[in-house]
Design an enzyme around this catalytic site. Structure first.
Site, PDB file in Angstrom:
ATOM      1  N   HIS A  57       0.818  -1.205   0.000  1.00  0.00           N
ATOM      2  CA  HIS A  57       0.000   0.000   0.000  1.00  0.00           C
ATOM      3  C   HIS A  57       0.854   1.259   0.000  1.00  0.00           C
ATOM      4  CE1 HIS A  57      -3.466   2.570   0.935  1.00  0.00           C
ATOM      5  NE2 HIS A  57      -2.673   3.181   1.790  1.00  0.00           N
ATOM      6  N   GLU A 106      -8.734   7.517  -3.827  1.00  0.00           N
ATOM      7  CA  GLU A 106      -7.945   6.512  -3.116  1.00  0.00           C
ATOM      8  C   GLU A 106      -8.851   5.401  -2.607  1.00  0.00           C
ATOM      9  OE1 GLU A 106      -5.529   7.396   0.580  1.00  0.00           O
ATOM     10  OE2 GLU A 106      -3.945   7.077  -0.916  1.00  0.00           O
ATOM     11  N   HIS A 108     -10.123   2.333   0.002  1.00  0.00           N
ATOM     12  CA  HIS A 108     -10.200   1.838   1.375  1.00  0.00           C
ATOM     13  C   HIS A 108     -10.982   0.539   1.352  1.00  0.00           C
ATOM     14  CE1 HIS A 108      -9.770   3.334   5.726  1.00  0.00           C
ATOM     15  NE2 HIS A 108      -8.600   3.434   5.132  1.00  0.00           N
ATOM     16  N   HIS A 110     -10.180  -2.992   1.744  1.00  0.00           N
ATOM     17  CA  HIS A 110     -10.126  -4.058   2.739  1.00  0.00           C
ATOM     18  C   HIS A 110     -10.709  -3.640   4.083  1.00  0.00           C
ATOM     19  CE1 HIS A 110      -6.747  -5.794   0.062  1.00  0.00           C
ATOM     20  NE2 HIS A 110      -7.896  -6.363  -0.225  1.00  0.00           N
ATOM     21  N   GLN A 328      -7.109   8.539  13.257  1.00  0.00           N
ATOM     22  CA  GLN A 328      -7.509   9.491  12.226  1.00  0.00           C
ATOM     23  C   GLN A 328      -7.409  10.949  12.698  1.00  0.00           C
ATOM     24  OE1 GLN A 328      -8.859   8.178   8.843  1.00  0.00           O
ATOM     25  NE2 GLN A 328      -7.298   6.960   9.852  1.00  0.00           N
ATOM     26  N   ASN A 547      -3.585   5.979  -7.408  1.00  0.00           N
ATOM     27  CA  ASN A 547      -3.458   5.048  -6.296  1.00  0.00           C
ATOM     28  C   ASN A 547      -3.550   3.640  -6.865  1.00  0.00           C
ATOM     29  OD1 ASN A 547      -3.630   4.293  -3.356  1.00  0.00           O
ATOM     30  ND2 ASN A 547      -5.605   3.503  -4.009  1.00  0.00           N
TER      31      ASN A 547
END
Length: 762
Positions: A57, A106, A108, A110, A328, A547
């Site tokens: 990643h 981008e 997310h 998984h 975050q 990405n």
């Protein structure tokens, strides 16, 4: 991902101590390379940093060799308007008059399978911070979603949680959601795709980059406190595949707080206005490991960091945990000493936690201390920029030829039933059940949003200059022909932007594929990169960033290869943007079909709905045809409505243009193609349905012919409305209300009973 405390001195004293590098995703040769770089075994904290930063990643270790092709195909003329491009947090485009726009998409994926609400919510939060890190104000979001079949039991869990997470986070941030796609296919049943896009605006002179410059400058960490959530999160989850029971990996998914991010946005903008930021980086995948190593590696010196100064929300966190946490709503800035107090004052004004955690030093090393001991002492560039580069084997699959064998076209005996089946299919039905959960008009500058070909935003309230953004992909096309599939995604996003009247100026992407260790997958990936890069060059618009998401598969079965392509366009006056629906001109309108129609059914929705599986070749696209459409539509004053033709073909486009204002339409299929099935459902590329007034029809047709665009006058709106409205194709006529009922009822039927089941209660 938790490991024990360890220091550099302890590492020197115990060179042969066994370390859990394999459990952290590192291979034997990668671990050996780390030891070679350091001249010793790594500490626990160093092992943590290298493992997350060298993950698929973060390091793009399997894709770098192919992504370089984007640079090779970008001409100086294409690049001249790009202020920040590939390798930055987001691409930034100069759109004139001192204004710039930044956008990026981008994945997310998984985390959104493991914990759908938080996975999707933090995906939105992460892409918004990427935009913030460029010095911009985020102004809108959109999303590209892929799920298993609509009637698959786990799709109810995943879809409702993902949509709830997106709406919760985006609505709380006060950002309009202006478009996207939702696709259902069996290949995504155990591995959904959640791709989030954000758009931001800034003045050219306000551009910010991620670098640590100036010895003695301070490193400031601000935003939320650092906790145990997300340790080994996206950086590790995105480098692994899912096996049965993977939904139990809950601790690896980050937890988001949109209200904290909303305050962080305003705080960042105040910091930028005050001129107190030298360089800035958001904390997303790999957390502090990424922010500190990338800032240092991109700067002109080294960096020292004291983890004891990091504000924590959990007790007894190890250095490795602090560095790997993906908590975050955090940012990291480089600030000159004389501006530190002003920086603190602005953060205090917004009640944002901030701490001075280190400074820029001489040399090239990143040195990190914890509890008075050195736990990291490594060249920053080796962590951030020198991950392994793999030239994975790639080969055209043995099964590709058989897959591309032409398939027989199913021609329905009952066209009326076929039309209802198509509009009511999960592939084509109304997405209102999803999109009505999103706020699309907050901030007051949304001109066109969900349900339109592209989202349109006003960015200058005086000149009414704006931007249009669209994102598209077809995994079905790409499975059949990866190079052409990527070109078709680019062409559709380009055409959707053009349909609004905007001129396309830049491209972004999110490339979603299976395991890079599978030569079939790497061939698909390489072909797609080349198709997208060559297509962008042919269109003359640059790829500004992107990405890559690998390991999207369940067990050994990869998803459909899915290159999501976003296109940004500029429109001089959003008040002149083209409508996408009939019935607003105040009189009956004439319908023109632009582009040629052939028997293009490979990968089509008709092939899917009629039970034909996935077989044949996708439509072929000549991007010069797309440019001619742009020349016709951009700035045109004689168009009352425009809508691209893509999935579902002409039948779907006619229905979608008619349904919003509930007007009747009459179409002469013989003017499209001699075969009614082909005329209705073919998905030939580079086509658009355009409406004009009767008085403008001849002049419009002449303009199209002058540009060399195939153009056919195929019908008109009938003036009948509401219950009287019919979609009349000559060979079959269906009440618009009946089509609309089939179109609107599908998703509520599948998911209506679980709405709110995953909602977060504040």
């Amino acid at each position: 991902m938790t490991v024990h405390n360890d220091t550099v001195s302890a590492a020197l004293a115990s060179p042969d101590e066994a370390q859990p590098y394999r459990e952290l995703g590192l291979k034997d040769d990668e671990y050996a390379r780390i030891k070679e770089i350091l001249g010793r075994r790594p500490t626990d904290a160093e092992l943590s940093m290298y493992s997350v930063m060298w993950s698929e990643h973060c390091s793009y270790k399997s894709s770098k060799v192919h992504l370089r092709y984007f640079g090779e195909t970008t001409t100086p003329e294409m690049a001249e308007k790009i202020l920040a491009g590939i390798g930055e947090n987001a691409g930034v485009v100069d759109i004139g008059d001192g204004n710039a726009v930044t956008f990026r998409v981008e994945s997310h994926n998984h985390p959104s399978y493991v914990e759908p609400h938080q996975g999707a919510a933090t995906g939105v939060g992460g892409i918004v911070r990427d935009i913030m890190a460029m010095g911009a104000r985020p102004i809108a979001v959109m999303d590209q979603l892929r799920f298993g079949p609509a009637d698959f039991p786990d799709t109810q869990r995943v879809l409702t949680g993902v949509v709830d997470g997106i709406s919760h986070y985006g609505n709380c941030l006060g950002l309009p959601n202006i478009g996207g796609e939702t696709v259902f296919d069996e290949s995504y049943a155990g591995n959904p795709l959640v791709n989030a896009l954000c758009v931001g605006t800034l003045k050219v002179e306000d551009l910010k980059l991620a670098f640590a410059s100036g010895t003695g400058n301070k490193v400031m960490l601000f935003g939320s406190r650092t906790g145990l959530d997300g340790i080994g999160g996206v950086s590790v989850l995105a480098s692994d595949t899912f096996e049965e029971g993977a939904e139990r990996k809950l601790p690896a998914v980050q937890v988001g707080d949109p209200f904290a991010e909303k305050v962080l946005i305003e705080c960042c903008l105040d910091l930028y206005r005050a001129g107190v930021v030298v360089g800035i980086q958001d904390l997303g995948g790999a957390g502090l490991s990424c922010a500190t190593s990338e800032l240092a590696a991109s700067g002109d010196g080294g960096m020292s960091i004291n983890l004891d100064a990091v504000p924590l929300r959990a007790e007894n966190m190890t250095a490795a945990e602090i560095l790997a946490s993906e908590s975050q709503e955090r940012m990291c800035a480089v600030v000159t000493p004389e501006n530190v107090e002003k920086f603190r004052e602005i953060c205090a004004h917004w009640d944002v936690t901030c701490a001075e955690i280190g400074e820029v030093t001489t040399g090239k090393h990143l040195v990190i201390t914890h509890q008075g001991e050195v736990v990291v002492d490594a060249p920053a560039h080796t962590i951030a920029n020198e991950g392994p580069v793999y030239e994975r084997p790639w080969a055209r699959p043995e099964w590709q030829d058989a897959l591309q064998e032409p398939a027989e076209i199913t021609r329905p005996s009952d066209l009326r039933a076929a039309l209802l089946d198509m509009v009511g299919s999960p592939a084509l039905c109304s997405r209102a059940f999803i999109t009505e959960q999103y706020d699309r008009y907050v901030r007051g500058n949304t001109v066109k949003a969900l349900g339109s070909d592209a989202g349109v935003l006003r960015i200058d309230e005086e000149t009414h200059r704006g931007v249009a953004v669209a994102s598209d992909a077809s995994g079905r096309y790409t499975k059949l022909d990866p190079n052409m599939g990527a070109r078709l995604a680019l062409a559709e996003a380009y055409r959707n932007v053009v349909a609004t009247g905007a001129r396309p100026v830049a491209v972004t992407n999110c490339l979603n594929y299976g395991s890079p260790e599978n030569p079939d997958v790497m061939w698909q990936f390489r072909e797609s990169v080349h198709g997208l890069a060559d297509g962008a060059q042919e269109l003359g618009i640059p790829v500004s960033g992107g990405n890559v998401s690998f390991y999207n598969q369940t067990g050994t079965e990869p998803i459909l290869p899915t290159p999501v392509v976003g296109v940004l366009g500029v429109i001089e006056d959003v008040r002149q943007a083209h409508a996408h629906d009939l019935g607003r001109a105040g009189e009956p309108e004439v319908l023109f079909l632009l582009g040629a129609t052939g028997e293009d059914f490979g990968g089509s929705i008709w092939q899917q709905v009629s039970g034909g599986g996935l077989q044949g070749l996708p439509p072929s696209v000549d991007l010069a045809d797309e440019q001619r459409l742009a020349d016709l539509l951009v700035g045109a004053q004689d168009i009352t409505a425009a809508h691209d033709l893509s999935e579902g073909g002409l039948a779907q486009a006619v229905f979608e243009m008619a349904q919003r204002e509930e007007v009747g339409v009459r179409v002469d299929l013989a003017a499209v193609h001699e075969d009614p099935t082909t005329a209705l459902f073919s998905e030939s590329a580079s086509r658009m349905l355009v409406a004009t007034t009767p008085a403008q029809a001849d002049a419009f047709q002449a303009r199209a012919e002058e540009l060399g665009i195939p153009v056919a006058r195929i019908g008109e709106s009938t003036g009948a409305a509401g219950a009287e409205a019919q979609i009349d194709f000559g060979v079959v006529s269906v009440p618009l209300a009946e089509l609309k009922e089939a179109w609107e009822s599908t998703l509520p039927k599948h998911f209506g009973h679980v709405v709110g089941a995953n909602s977060v209660v504040e």
